[in-house]
Enzyme design. Structure first.
Site, PDB file in Angstrom:
ATOM      1  N   GLU A   1       9.448   3.857   5.936  1.00 31.34           N
ATOM      2  CA  GLU A   1       9.954   4.729   7.301  1.00 31.34           C
ATOM      3  C   GLU A   1      11.285   4.324   7.790  1.00 31.34           C
ATOM      4  O   GLU A   1      12.023   5.573   8.340  1.00 31.34           O
ATOM      5  CB  GLU A   1       8.821   4.754   8.323  1.00 31.34           C
ATOM      6  CG  GLU A   1       7.314   5.195   7.893  1.00 31.34           C
ATOM      7  CD  GLU A   1       6.375   5.069   8.851  1.00 31.34           C
ATOM      8  OE1 GLU A   1       5.893   5.989   9.452  1.00 31.34           O
ATOM      9  OE2 GLU A   1       6.019   3.936   9.252  1.00 31.34           O
TER      10      GLU A   1
ATOM     11  N   GLU B   1      -0.716   3.273   4.229  1.00 30.82           N
ATOM     12  CA  GLU B   1      -1.464   3.027   5.247  1.00 30.82           C
ATOM     13  C   GLU B   1      -2.811   3.674   5.314  1.00 30.82           C
ATOM     14  O   GLU B   1      -4.025   3.051   5.478  1.00 30.82           O
ATOM     15  CB  GLU B   1      -0.916   3.676   6.577  1.00 30.82           C
ATOM     16  CG  GLU B   1       0.275   2.731   7.111  1.00 30.82           C
ATOM     17  CD  GLU B   1       1.691   3.089   6.462  1.00 30.82           C
ATOM     18  OE1 GLU B   1       2.704   2.674   6.975  1.00 30.82           O
ATOM     19  OE2 GLU B   1       1.445   3.759   5.298  1.00 30.82           O
TER      20      GLU B   1
END
Length: 575
Positions: free
Chosen positions: A160, A182
């Protein structure tokens, strides 16, 4: 560690006086205090290297292994980004890389997330998102291109971080990958923009994005390039040479102004904390713990603007618009992270309106100067930080107020505006009644995350009302005229004003903070959805909900069990 650790333990970058009080997170830092980043400058190219100190967590109880990060790491990154823009105008390209062998960044530290109370998780993710947006704004607004040089695996928040950059390059070593693990590993989301940036920014096909976000090991090499997850791979043997070429090519294409030696140093911001009073040069806040609110007053400048843009640059951090941005930025971060019980912020201004307008005029006149450009966009980012802060914002407009131009943005950002008709007869009957003034500043300079100005957001879908307000630009509006133009919520005389305001603040304090947060966020961001509003709205809302679900954070949840060798146990009902 127990759930109370982050609430009660002191740590580097925090204070805990008395010992039983929650730590106070400090957002002010400087390069000589960095524990996780080093920055090297080579003409118009800078290299930012992330080598996280494993023992350097913001609070005790976890180790930052594999270049994983916590809030303390992100505080340093935010400082890096700010200094790159103000102290080094000569830097046109920034290379961000990892300082560990075969590891760029493993993302947010799982032990920290698993042990943190919900409020800590939320504030951590919000600040991290804002810092990523700041990197993107450096390119969009200043022509400073960021290159993610992934010298090894970039997982979760590490990828990210790379997604915030313009160019992503991965080392081709047959093992390094990019991934968002995740969902399959932790039962949560890549909550700092990952899901949104993959499809909205990098335009990865949604079916491929689905595969990517559910494959814990991620992708490398030609597949990552073909899908658009990265821009190129480079063999390790050619790594340094090729990264240098890309950086210098990016610098050559940059539109960023400024030269070496012209930068403005950012010394530590001066702030005084005396009991429940927080003071800066132009901003002051009084904490009313019984009323669960903060009274914030922003002062207008006391001097006329300098003669020209170079004189403004020479003033450095004493230049009023920059000082204002720094002080508001620090106060917002301090209050929303450290004062969770104070749910209502009452916004006031004071001082000479004409001096506010004079500074505004020079910001327009000097907009092509690199320093003034940076100041304007810093103000823009600070106002955006206010927009996404989960606090009730109430603007109070009374005699002596300076709600004009840039300072009027504070009132337009508020959820409600209360304006006194006339004066306080029992206090100062000879005072000059309050007025506000709308200017072109409020109709373009400071867009919100939805791409609209606060004025456009206020009158969204009501074009006639918007044009009525625009017709009043440049005019001093008293309470009656401001009410007629739709620029205040309520205009009251002094017989009713104080009682009405007291009732409003008491009512606000009695309502559910959770319901208020959801209501305010929905009302503030009307109209078009952008990548930014998706990240702070749609993605954040779902992540916050998932964080408190037992499938993630329960005793048998995936986030809690990560690294134990046991898989999370899920309630299999779709909710």
């Amino acid at each position: 560690m127990s759930e109370t650790t982050i609430d009660q333990a002191a740590a580097p970058g925090t204070s805990a006086e008395p010992a039983s009080a929650p730590p106070v997170v400090e957002f002010r830092t400087s390069p000589e205090r960095y524990r996780h980043f080093t920055v090297e400058y080579d003409g118009d190219v800078a290299t930012v290297k992330l080598a996280v100190d494993e023992q350097g967590g913001l609070v005790p109880g976890y180790e930052l292994k594999m270049n994983s990060y916590d809030l303390g790491v992100d505080i340093e990154l935010y400082d890096v980004v700010q200094r790159m823009r103000f102290e080094h105008p000569e830097v046109k390209a920034v290379v961000m890389t990892g300082g560990l062998e075969r590891m760029f960044c493993a993302g947010a530290n799982i032990r920290m997330l698993a042990a943190s109370p919900h409020s800590w998780k939320v504030n951590f993710c919000k600040f991290t998102n804002e810092t990523r947006n700041g990197i993107e704004d450096a390119t969009a607004s200043s022509g400073q291109k960021w290159i993610a040089a992934l010298n090894g695996t970039a997982a979760g928040g590490g990828y990210e971080l790379a997604l915030a950059c313009d160019d992503i390059v991965l080392v081709d070593d047959n093992s390094s990958t990019v991934s968002l693990p995740e969902v399959p590993l932790l039962g949560v989301l890549p909550g700092t923009g990952g899901l949104t940036r993959v499809v909205d920014k990098r335009h990865v096909r949604k079916d491929r994005a689905d595969l990517f976000a559910t494959k814990s090991e991620g992708y490398r090499g030609s597949t990552a390039v073909e899908w658009g997850l990265i821009d190129a791979t480079i063999p390790r043997g050619a790594w340094d040479e090729e990264i240098s070429k890309r950086a210098h090519a990016a610098a050559a294409e940059s539109t960023r102004g400024g030269q070496a030696g012209e930068g403005v140093e950012l010394p530590e911001l001066e702030r005084t904390m005396d009991g429940d009073v927080i003071s800066y040069s132009h901003v002051a806040a009084t904490l009313d713990r019984a009323g669960r609110r903060v009274d914030i007053t922003v002062s207008a400048p006391t001097e006329a603007p300098p003669a020209d843009a170079e004189a403004a640059r020479a003033q450095g951090v004493d230049y009023y618009p920059l000082a204002l941005a720094r002080e508001l930025d620090d106060l917002i971060l301090h209050l929303r992270t450290n004062e969770l019980q104070l749910g209502t912020w009452v916004l006031r201004t004071s001082g000479d309106q004409e001096l506010v307008l004079a500074h505004d005029a020079k910001l327009d006149e000097w907009s092509e100067h690199w320093f003034v450009n940076e100041v304007v966009h810093y103000l823009k980012r600070t106002l955006k930080r206010l927009d996404v802060t989960s606090r009730s914002l109430i603007a109070v407009i009374e005699p002596g107020s300076a709600f004009v131009g840039t300072l009027l943005e504070l009132a337009l950002a508020a959820d409600r505006q209360y304006m006194l008709e006339g004066v306080y007869e029992d206090v100062d009957p000879d005072a000059t009644p309050a007025t506000i003034r709308l200017t072109d500043v409020n109709d373009g300079r400071y867009p919100m995350g939805n791409g609209l100005t606060r004025l456009e957001s206020r009158f969204f879908g009501r074009e006639q009302d918007l044009e009525t307000a625009r017709a009043a630009k440049g005019t001093d509006l008293d309470a009656t005229a401001a009410d007629a133009a739709g620029l205040v919520t309520t205009a009251l005389d002094d017989i009713d004003f104080e009682d009405e305001l007291r009732i409003v603040l008491e009512e606000r304090a009695a309502l559910s903070p959770d319901a208020l947060t959801g209501m305010e966020a929905n009302h503030r961001f009307v109209g078009p959805e952008t990548m930014e509003t998706k990240i702070f709205g749609r993605l954040t809302a779902w992540q916050n909900w998932i964080f408190i679900r037992p499938n993630a954070s329960g005793p048998e949840g995936a986030l809690r069990r990560y690294g134990s060798g046991q898989k999370g146990e899920y309630n299999l009902e779709r909710v």
